[in-house]
Design a protein around this motif. Structure first.
Motif, PDB file in Angstrom:
ATOM      1  N   HIS A 154       0.845  -1.197   0.000  1.00  0.00           N
ATOM      2  CA  HIS A 154       0.000   0.000   0.000  1.00  0.00           C
ATOM      3  C   HIS A 154       0.882   1.249   0.000  1.00  0.00           C
ATOM      4  N   TYR A 155       1.307   1.668  -1.219  1.00  0.00           N
ATOM      5  CA  TYR A 155       2.178   2.836  -1.335  1.00  0.00           C
ATOM      6  C   TYR A 155       2.161   3.373  -2.749  1.00  0.00           C
ATOM      7  N   THR A 156       2.753   4.556  -2.909  1.00  0.00           N
ATOM      8  CA  THR A 156       2.881   5.200  -4.216  1.00  0.00           C
ATOM      9  C   THR A 156       4.324   5.638  -4.407  1.00  0.00           C
ATOM     10  N   PHE A 157       4.887   5.287  -5.558  1.00  0.00           N
ATOM     11  CA  PHE A 157       6.206   5.768  -5.946  1.00  0.00           C
ATOM     12  C   PHE A 157       5.994   6.975  -6.848  1.00  0.00           C
ATOM     13  N   SER A 158       6.459   8.141  -6.427  1.00  0.00           N
ATOM     14  CA  SER A 158       6.343   9.372  -7.219  1.00  0.00           C
ATOM     15  C   SER A 158       7.657   9.621  -7.942  1.00  0.00           C
ATOM     16  N   ALA A 159       7.582   9.759  -9.256  1.00  0.00           N
ATOM     17  CA  ALA A 159       8.778   9.930 -10.078  1.00  0.00           C
ATOM     18  C   ALA A 159       9.137  11.408 -10.213  1.00  0.00           C
ATOM     19  N   ASN A 160      10.415  11.725 -10.010  1.00  0.00           N
ATOM     20  CA  ASN A 160      10.939  13.076 -10.199  1.00  0.00           C
ATOM     21  C   ASN A 160      11.692  13.220 -11.513  1.00  0.00           C
ATOM     22  N   ASN A 161      12.423  12.169 -11.897  1.00  0.00           N
ATOM     23  CA  ASN A 161      13.269  12.185 -13.099  1.00  0.00           C
ATOM     24  C   ASN A 161      13.060  10.916 -13.909  1.00  0.00           C
ATOM     25  N   ALA A 162      13.158  11.031 -15.221  1.00  0.00           N
ATOM     26  CA  ALA A 162      13.157   9.887 -16.120  1.00  0.00           C
ATOM     27  C   ALA A 162      14.555   9.766 -16.710  1.00  0.00           C
ATOM     28  N   ILE A 163      15.045   8.532 -16.816  1.00  0.00           N
ATOM     29  CA  ILE A 163      16.373   8.301 -17.365  1.00  0.00           C
ATOM     30  C   ILE A 163      16.245   7.276 -18.494  1.00  0.00           C
ATOM     31  N   PRO A 164      16.066   7.748 -19.739  1.00  0.00           N
ATOM     32  CA  PRO A 164      15.953   6.820 -20.866  1.00  0.00           C
ATOM     33  C   PRO A 164      17.282   6.132 -21.145  1.00  0.00           C
ATOM     34  N   LEU A 165      17.203   4.974 -21.804  1.00  0.00           N
ATOM     35  CA  LEU A 165      18.398   4.205 -22.128  1.00  0.00           C
ATOM     36  C   LEU A 165      19.358   4.992 -23.012  1.00  0.00           C
ATOM     37  N   SER A 166      18.829   5.762 -23.928  1.00  0.00           N
ATOM     38  CA  SER A 166      19.692   6.447 -24.898  1.00  0.00           C
ATOM     39  C   SER A 166      19.701   7.964 -24.729  1.00  0.00           C
ATOM     40  N   GLY A 167      19.711   8.423 -23.491  1.00  0.00           N
ATOM     41  CA  GLY A 167      19.720   9.867 -23.307  1.00  0.00           C
ATOM     42  C   GLY A 167      20.041  10.252 -21.885  1.00  0.00           C
ATOM     43  N   GLY A 168      20.024  11.531 -21.636  1.00  0.00           N
ATOM     44  CA  GLY A 168      20.319  12.038 -20.307  1.00  0.00           C
ATOM     45  C   GLY A 168      19.081  12.062 -19.428  1.00  0.00           C
ATOM     46  N   THR A 169      19.251  12.540 -18.229  1.00  0.00           N
ATOM     47  CA  THR A 169      18.161  12.624 -17.272  1.00  0.00           C
ATOM     48  C   THR A 169      17.183  13.718 -17.673  1.00  0.00           C
ATOM     49  N   ILE A 170      15.899  13.401 -17.583  1.00  0.00           N
ATOM     50  CA  ILE A 170      14.835  14.354 -17.898  1.00  0.00           C
ATOM     51  C   ILE A 170      14.071  14.643 -16.615  1.00  0.00           C
ATOM     52  N   GLN A 171      14.091  15.891 -16.192  1.00  0.00           N
ATOM     53  CA  GLN A 171      13.355  16.266 -14.989  1.00  0.00           C
ATOM     54  C   GLN A 171      11.869  16.345 -15.332  1.00  0.00           C
ATOM     55  N   LEU A 172      11.056  15.665 -14.548  1.00  0.00           N
ATOM     56  CA  LEU A 172       9.619  15.630 -14.799  1.00  0.00           C
ATOM     57  C   LEU A 172       8.946  16.813 -14.115  1.00  0.00           C
ATOM     58  N   THR A 173       8.147  17.532 -14.868  1.00  0.00           N
ATOM     59  CA  THR A 173       7.478  18.711 -14.323  1.00  0.00           C
ATOM     60  C   THR A 173       6.025  18.426 -13.953  1.00  0.00           C
ATOM     61  N   SER A 174       5.484  17.315 -14.423  1.00  0.00           N
ATOM     62  CA  SER A 174       4.130  16.917 -14.044  1.00  0.00           C
ATOM     63  C   SER A 174       4.218  15.795 -13.018  1.00  0.00           C
ATOM     64  N   GLU A 175       3.091  15.460 -12.433  1.00  0.00           N
ATOM     65  CA  GLU A 175       3.058  14.396 -11.433  1.00  0.00           C
ATOM     66  C   GLU A 175       2.880  13.047 -12.117  1.00  0.00           C
ATOM     67  N   TYR A 176       3.887  12.187 -11.986  1.00  0.00           N
ATOM     68  CA  TYR A 176       3.854  10.832 -12.516  1.00  0.00           C
ATOM     69  C   TYR A 176       4.109   9.876 -11.362  1.00  0.00           C
ATOM     70  N   ASP A 177       3.409   8.734 -11.386  1.00  0.00           N
ATOM     71  CA  ASP A 177       3.575   7.820 -10.267  1.00  0.00           C
ATOM     72  C   ASP A 177       3.241   6.377 -10.633  1.00  0.00           C
ATOM     73  N   LEU A 178       3.554   5.501  -9.687  1.00  0.00           N
ATOM     74  CA  LEU A 178       3.226   4.088  -9.743  1.00  0.00           C
ATOM     75  C   LEU A 178       2.565   3.767  -8.416  1.00  0.00           C
ATOM     76  N   LYS A 179       1.281   3.391  -8.457  1.00  0.00           N
ATOM     77  CA  LYS A 179       0.529   3.113  -7.231  1.00  0.00           C
ATOM     78  C   LYS A 179       0.380   1.609  -7.054  1.00  0.00           C
ATOM     79  N   ILE A 180       0.719   1.153  -5.850  1.00  0.00           N
ATOM     80  CA  ILE A 180       0.635  -0.261  -5.527  1.00  0.00           C
ATOM     81  C   ILE A 180      -0.414  -0.445  -4.428  1.00  0.00           C
ATOM     82  N   THR A 181      -1.351  -1.351  -4.661  1.00  0.00           N
ATOM     83  CA  THR A 181      -2.308  -1.769  -3.640  1.00  0.00           C
ATOM     84  C   THR A 181      -2.310  -3.296  -3.650  1.00  0.00           C
ATOM     85  N   PRO A 182      -2.896  -3.928  -2.653  1.00  0.00           N
ATOM     86  CA  PRO A 182      -2.888  -5.397  -2.632  1.00  0.00           C
ATOM     87  C   PRO A 182      -3.516  -6.036  -3.872  1.00  0.00           C
ATOM     88  N   ASP A 183      -4.466  -5.361  -4.507  1.00  0.00           N
ATOM     89  CA  ASP A 183      -5.155  -5.973  -5.633  1.00  0.00           C
ATOM     90  C   ASP A 183      -4.893  -5.317  -6.988  1.00  0.00           C
TER      91      ASP A 183
END
Length: 159
Positions: A42-71
């Motif tokens: 029961h948690y949420t991972f909030s992303a600040n930066n994206a790091i693509p395989l073929s590029g540099g770090t991209i700072q995220l300006t919008s809210e992006y996340d991964l939400k985990i619940t039991p189901d």
């Protein structure tokens, strides 16, 4: 006068010790809450930066996340990189956006603290796995392995 000065010094030392103890206790409470959230899924991972395989770090300006619940696992993440498949004409949304209700979840506590969490959605096309590395203090990185896209990772924190 000397006694008063010594008394003030003693009060200052005790105050600093109490403050350090309070900060340590608060840190331990945060770590216990993180452990509980991971174990109960029961948690949420909030992303600040994206790091693509073929590029540099991209700072995220919008809210992006991964939400985990039991189901369920709900992903709302951007994608930057090379896709190795035909994109439908006019498609503008190529993010990592899905809701999965059929998934494997494995959380392993690391020896030096923190967690390694592997999520394998079984009902999401073109996605092999997501691996989340979380420190004991709640900071982490998420590695996304796709079938038809270059891998990408994200830096962020647990909420």
């Amino acid at each position: 006068m000397k006694t008063l000065r010594n008394l003030l010094i003693l009060m200052l030392i005790v105050g600093i010790g109490t403050s350090a103890s309070f900060a340590q206790n608060k840190k331990e409470q945060k770590r216990a809450a993180i452990k509980n959230n991971i174990e109960t899924k029961h948690y949420t991972f909030s992303a600040n930066n994206a790091i693509p395989l073929s590029g540099g770090t991209i700072q995220l300006t919008s809210e992006y996340d991964l939400k985990i619940t039991p189901d369920s696992v709900v992903s709302f993440l951007p994608y930057y990189g090379v896709a190795h498949f035909d994109v439908p004409y006019g498609s503008t949304d190529l993010g990592i956006k899905f809701t999965s209700t059929k998934f494997e979840y494995k959380a392993v506590q690391r020896k030096k603290g923190g967690w390694e969490i592997t999520i394998k959605p079984k009902d999401v096309r073109n996605l092999q796995s997501m691996t989340l590395f979380i420190s004991a203090d709640g900071y982490g990185s998420l590695a996304v392995n796709s079938v038809n896209r270059d891998n990408i990772s994200f830096d962020g924190y647990l909420e």
